[in-house]
Write a protein that holds these residues in place. Structure first.
Motif, PDB file in Angstrom:
ATOM      1  N   GLU A 164       0.800  -1.203  -0.099  1.00  0.00           N
ATOM      2  CA  GLU A 164       0.101  -0.082   0.013  1.00  0.00           C
ATOM      3  C   GLU A 164       0.851   1.212  -0.065  1.00  0.00           C
ATOM      4  O   GLU A 164       0.604   2.303  -0.735  1.00  0.00           O
ATOM      5  CB  GLU A 164      -0.955   0.059   1.141  1.00  0.00           C
ATOM      6  CG  GLU A 164      -1.918   1.011   1.020  1.00  0.00           C
ATOM      7  CD  GLU A 164      -2.902   0.859   2.255  1.00  0.00           C
ATOM      8  OE1 GLU A 164      -3.709   1.764   2.492  1.00  0.00           O
ATOM      9  OE2 GLU A 164      -2.827   0.013   3.176  1.00  0.00           O
ATOM     10  N   THR A 165       1.786   1.154   0.537  1.00  0.00           N
ATOM     11  CA  THR A 165       2.932   2.380   0.687  1.00  0.00           C
ATOM     12  C   THR A 165       3.983   2.666  -0.621  1.00  0.00           C
ATOM     13  O   THR A 165       4.649   3.247  -0.785  1.00  0.00           O
ATOM     14  CB  THR A 165       3.678   2.303   1.769  1.00  0.00           C
ATOM     15  OG1 THR A 165       4.626   0.935   1.952  1.00  0.00           O
ATOM     16  CG2 THR A 165       2.769   2.452   3.143  1.00  0.00           C
ATOM     17  N   GLU A 167       6.085  -0.010  -1.622  1.00  0.00           N
ATOM     18  CA  GLU A 167       7.155  -0.730  -1.523  1.00  0.00           C
ATOM     19  C   GLU A 167       7.156  -2.202  -1.917  1.00  0.00           C
ATOM     20  O   GLU A 167       6.194  -2.976  -1.933  1.00  0.00           O
ATOM     21  CB  GLU A 167       7.555  -0.773  -0.019  1.00  0.00           C
ATOM     22  CG  GLU A 167       7.802   0.496   0.691  1.00  0.00           C
ATOM     23  CD  GLU A 167       9.047   1.325  -0.141  1.00  0.00           C
ATOM     24  OE1 GLU A 167      10.099   0.343  -0.384  1.00  0.00           O
ATOM     25  OE2 GLU A 167       9.013   2.419  -0.388  1.00  0.00           O
ATOM     26  N   ASP A 465      -3.222  -5.230   0.675  1.00  0.00           N
ATOM     27  CA  ASP A 465      -2.214  -4.558   0.853  1.00  0.00           C
ATOM     28  C   ASP A 465      -1.568  -4.062  -0.532  1.00  0.00           C
ATOM     29  O   ASP A 465      -0.372  -4.748  -1.127  1.00  0.00           O
ATOM     30  CB  ASP A 465      -1.077  -5.424   1.584  1.00  0.00           C
ATOM     31  CG  ASP A 465       0.131  -4.436   1.824  1.00  0.00           C
ATOM     32  OD1 ASP A 465       0.249  -3.186   1.818  1.00  0.00           O
ATOM     33  OD2 ASP A 465       1.076  -4.844   2.444  1.00  0.00           O
TER      34      ASP A 465
END
Length: 549
Positions: A164-165, A167, A465
């Motif tokens: 989600e970020t 990465e 995610d």
């Protein structure tokens, strides 16, 4: 980033009726010329048909041309239309059946079939694969590849295994470059790459704004005594006659099932309108309820429909690529049908591409496609219906309906008038405090239902995610602008409960996006009054998994 790359003669984005018809026709032409063409179709759904949602009463015109022996091949057209009723509905009263002379002849369905278009697409995929076409479901086209000369050169599929970020996770797998001499964009209504291409190449400079509706559909198993295989019922009027325009349908399909749905034009102006709740109310009308009572709902879905028609058609060609089907807006809303026109547009694209490839051309602009399209029955059909949607938007269901009946039934769609709707569907929203509030009854869990239980029936699933595929240009707008002015209509126009306004512990309002619920209808991308939401593809295989829609 270093990516794996594959090359094809033709790459087709989207395994719907337009994309698969393109692939089948290309393969046929290659066989006729004894040429070897590498044809690839990619599909973002988990399987072919997983993201297909359509009413559907199917007109077999294009299929008759593509596979004249479709019956012998086992095409799933098993329920011919046997009855064709249109009702005017009002609140709580028995529907009034309209006589034929009051109904535009485009609504008549002699020779058509009630089908699951998901199953028709699965069958088309089988025909394509039997002719050597490669089909890869679960691969979402995320980006367009442009060559040094600016021509479209293919697409990059979405990365898998990104958090989600942003990465990389342990499961990270970069997307692939899929390059082709020609790329066909058959993403369906409001395809996100099609939208990019229209803007980049200014393809809609001579067109009016595209117009859309949201179409709902449920499948019900009904008692045998209530089932009339082949009966087609269309309705106008209630429940949306006071707050917008649209109409309902109920089709008696095979295996004791009925398909029931409601279509609501997305040019409505009342921010309190809740299209999902309108659909649930629709099923309580006596004319509809009599077929559903005692039955069981087994599937649910919703999808935006491109209904602008003739005046909203963009230019469909650009160097190295074509737009086909609902990505270009070829649906004929005067018939409430777009599958046959989508298929024919794909078949015409195949003929233009094949001619270029057999002449050893690549990445050129296939300008002859425009001439093929203008010489086809699709163009003629859309031209004859060119004023159908605009007069409904401008004059309403009664006066607009009267004009359309006169134009279609007595003048064959050739009345010498040009009536256009230049205003985009997201424009003209009333302020919430000045608009009429709408009180919707609570669902009873028998005939009417809530959104969460409905989304469950769509078999929607996304990897949680991953980056949100519903992107905000400005994160402050939903609360500072849309909530303040319009009571944030995303809470209501989304058919899957993706958008919520929640209160934080300190009493502040926060805009919450439940992206896992998204059924890929694209309504938010269309209807947001601030045009702040951009729909892009999530990881491949994400979204609904419709078994029979």
């Amino acid at each position: 980033m270093e990516r794996e790359s594959m090359e094809f003669d033709v790459l087709i984005v989207g395994a719907g009726p337009a994309g698969l018809s393109t692939a089948c026709r290309l393969a046929q032409l290659a066989q006729e010329k004894e040429q070897d063409l590498q044809i690839c179709v990619i599909e973002k759904g988990s399987e072919v048909g997983a993201h297909i949602l359509s009413g559907a009463v199917f007109e077999p015109t294009a299929l008759n041309e593509l596979f004249p022996d479709w019956k012998e091949r086992g095409a799933p057209l098993n329920t011919p239309v046997t009855g064709d009723d249109i009702y005017m509905l009002s609140d709580g009263e028995k529907g009034k059946k309209l006589p034929n002379f009051m109904v535009p002849k485009t609504f008549h369905n002699d020779g058509n079939y009630i089908v699951s278009m998901g199953n028709v697409c699965r069958w088309l995929a089988e025909q394509a694969e039997a002719m050597g076409v490669e089909i890869f479901p679960g691969f979402a086209a995320a980006h367009v590849i442009y060559g040094d000369d600016g021509a479209v050169a293919g697409v990059i599929t979405g990365d898998m295994g990104v958090s989600e970020t942003g990465e990389p996770k342990d499961s990270y797998m970069p997307g692939m470059e899929l390059r082709a001499k020609y790329t066909v964009f058959a993403e369906g209504c409001r395809g996100h790459l099609g939208k990019e291409l229209i803007q980049k190449f200014d393809l809609d400079k001579d067109a009016t704004a595209q117009h859309y509706a949201i179409g709902f559909k449920e499948i019900w198993d009904v008692p045998a005594e209530q089932h009339q295989p082949g009966l087609v019922v269309h309705t106008t009027g209630w429940p949306v006659n006071d707050n917008g325009t649209g109409g309902g349908y109920l089709y008696h399909a095979e295996n004791g099932q009925v398909f029931v749905g409601l279509i609501i034009d997305l040019n409505y102006t009342n921010p309190h309108l809740n299209p999902f709740a309108e659909f649930q109310r629709y099923k309580t009308h006596p004319e509809i309820l009599k077929y559903l009572k005692g039955g069981k709902r087994v599937s649910y879905g919703a999808r935006a429909i491109a209904k602008g028609g003739f005046y909203s058609l963009p230019k469909m060609t650009m160097p190295g690529a074509l737009l086909v089907g609902c990505n270009a807006g070829t649906l004929n809303f005067a018939k409430i049908k777009g599958n046959h026109t989508a298929m024919k547009s794909g078949m015409l694209a195949a003929e233009s591409i094949a001619a270029a490839l057999f002449a050893n051309h690549a990445h050129t602009e296939l300008t002859d496609y425009t001439e093929r399209f203008k010489s086809s029955w699709v163009y003629d059909e859309l031209y004859r219906s060119r004023n159908f949607g605009p007069v409904i938007h401008k004059w309403g269901m009664w006066l607009g309906g009267a004009y359309n009946t006169l134009d279609q039934n007595w003048f064959g769609g050739k009345l010498p008038f040009t009536i256009k709707d230049e205003r985009a569907d997201h424009e003209g929203m009333e302020l919430a405090d000045q608009a009429k509030s709408i009180d919707y009854p609570k669902p009873d869990g028998v005939i009417t239902f809530d959104r969460n239980s409905s989304v469950y029936l769509s078999n929607t699933n996304h990897e949680e995610d991953q980056p949100c595929h519903l992107q905000l240009s400005d994160a402050s707008i939903p609360i500072a602008v849309n909530l303040a002015k319009y009571d944030e209509p995303a809470q209501r126009y989304c058919p899957a409960g993706v958008y919520e306004v929640v209160s934080t512990d300190d009493g502040e309002k926060r805009f919450q996006i439940n992206a896992q619920n998204c059924i890929h209808c694209k309504t938010c991308d269309i209807k947001d009054p601030s045009q702040n939401i951009r729909w892009v593809t999530p990881e491949g295989t994400g979204g609904p998994n419709y078994p029979n829609m």
